[in-house]
Design an enzyme around this catalytic site. Structure first.
Site, mmCIF file in Angstrom:
data_model
loop_
_atom_site.group_PDB
_atom_site.id
_atom_site.type_symbol
_atom_site.label_atom_id
_atom_site.label_comp_id
_atom_site.label_asym_id
_atom_site.label_seq_id
_atom_site.Cartn_x
_atom_site.Cartn_y
_atom_site.Cartn_z
ATOM 1 N N SER A 146 0.832 -1.202 0.000
ATOM 2 C CA SER A 146 0.000 0.000 0.000
ATOM 3 C C SER A 146 0.870 1.256 0.000
ATOM 4 O O SER A 146 1.696 1.428 -0.895
ATOM 5 C CB SER A 146 -0.967 -0.036 1.188
ATOM 6 O OG SER A 146 -1.992 0.907 1.038
ATOM 7 N N GLU A 240 -9.855 -4.082 -6.216
ATOM 8 C CA GLU A 240 -9.492 -2.954 -5.352
ATOM 9 C C GLU A 240 -9.392 -1.660 -6.146
ATOM 10 O O GLU A 240 -9.045 -1.660 -7.325
ATOM 11 C CB GLU A 240 -8.215 -3.236 -4.584
ATOM 12 C CG GLU A 240 -6.976 -3.557 -5.396
ATOM 13 C CD GLU A 240 -5.730 -3.673 -4.512
ATOM 14 O OE1 GLU A 240 -5.377 -2.676 -3.859
ATOM 15 O OE2 GLU A 240 -5.136 -4.768 -4.480
ATOM 16 N N HIS A 270 -7.433 -5.447 -1.329
ATOM 17 C CA HIS A 270 -6.255 -4.654 -1.000
ATOM 18 C C HIS A 270 -5.410 -5.316 0.094
ATOM 19 O O HIS A 270 -5.882 -5.552 1.201
ATOM 20 C CB HIS A 270 -6.703 -3.264 -0.536
ATOM 21 C CG HIS A 270 -5.578 -2.303 -0.315
ATOM 22 N ND1 HIS A 270 -4.766 -1.865 -1.334
ATOM 23 C CD2 HIS A 270 -5.126 -1.693 0.817
ATOM 24 C CE1 HIS A 270 -3.871 -1.024 -0.848
ATOM 25 N NE2 HIS A 270 -4.057 -0.912 0.446
#
Length: 303
Positions: A146, A240, A270
């Site tokens: 991320s 996502e 995610h």
């Protein structure tokens, strides 16, 4: 391809916990600390050691069979505003075991208390600390999920700007690589997304930096120059809102001649890797990462 029933269950649980939940950063950090009770476990064959790197708290994860030469520098996710060693330890432990190398996880400073470039500066400091302690650039992989995936890319772009030694490879798990949020998947995957929300991401982005700085390549690496970049592995879920970050990143890097491996995992969300052994799919997920890491280190050893 249909995902496992267990993954369907966890996707539903995560959707209930995160999707469209408006909460403060303080509450997010409290949730992160609570989640670490489950996500902070490693196998009995992995040694855990806390260290201090010039004021930055960090942790070594060392499987008993790990190489003493090679290392993965892992930068955790959390939107630059949350995330920690503890809630990434289980995932990084599996990464260490799958790749057969040590993993070093630093606690870089978080926004809004410490906005850009604090996280980048801390990550660069840890990379240079590894070099100062005898690790060669070709024995270091930088990885992250991320925001940590975007930060991994930013570290290499910053090193490249200064003509500094680069790591042997980069691994990005569902990277947040465009804080300007321009990808169409923010719309096309909005209903399928289990965790993230575009409005919340925008809030986090503005905690990290100013609106005028969102397309700075060291903030949003998709706007960077990838010529001379090391090999890149990207894993992303098909469901996502950050899917287009990965697709655009792969296209941009390939056009600059980078060896890119983009793996879009059908039905996954995610950073599903964070649930480790709780998901049957993660056996293959971590095998894929481990094979990539060993291939990169093996490529250097053959030279």
């Amino acid at each position: 391809m249909s995902i496992s029933l267990r993954s369907r269950f966890w996707r539903m649980v995560l959707r209930g916990m995160f999707k469209n939940q408006k909460t403060t950063i303080v509450a997010l950090r409290a949730n992160s600390a609570n989640n670490s009770k489950m996500l902070g476990k490693v196998s009995k064959t992995t040694q855990v050691e806390r260290i201090d790197i010039d004021g930055i708290q960090a942790e070594w994860l060392r499987p008993l069979s790990a190489s003493q030469v090679n290392v993965i520098l892992y930068l955790h996710g959390g939107g630059y505003v949350t995330g920690s060693i503890e809630d990434h330890r289980m995932m990084c432990g599996l990464l260490a075991e799958s790749a057969g190398v040590k993993v070093l996880i630093p606690e870089y400073r978080l926004a809004p208390e410490y906005p850009f470039p604090a996280a980048l500066d801390d990550s660069l400091k840890v990379f240079h600390w590894l070099l100062a302690h005898g690790y060669l650039p070709e024995n270091i992989v930088i990885a992250g999920d991320s925001a940590g995936g975007g930060l991994s890319l930013a570290v290499v772009l910053a090193l490249k700007e200064k003509n500094a030694p680069l790591p042997v490879a980069v691994i990005c798990l569902s990277p947040w690589a465009d804080l300007a949020l321009t990808g169409q998947s923010h719309t096309t995957k909005a209903k399928a997304e289990a965790i993230l929300n575009k409005d919340v991401l925008h809030e986090w982005a503005l905690c990290y930096t100013d609106e005028s700085n969102l397309t700075n390549p060291l903030v949003s690496p998709v706007y960077g120059d990838f010529h001379g970049f090391p090999p890149l592995l990207i894993q992303v879920g098909s469901e996502e809102i950050l899917l287009d970050d990965s697709i655009l990143l792969a296209e941009k890097a390939r056009s600059a001649g980078v060896d890119v491996t983009l793996k879009i995992w059908d039905g996954m969300w995610h950073v599903w890797q964070a649930l480790g052994d709780l998901l049957p799919e993660n056996k293959k997920t971590f095998e894929e990462i481990g094979e990539f890491v060993q291939r990169q280190f093996g490529r250097i050893e053959k030279k």
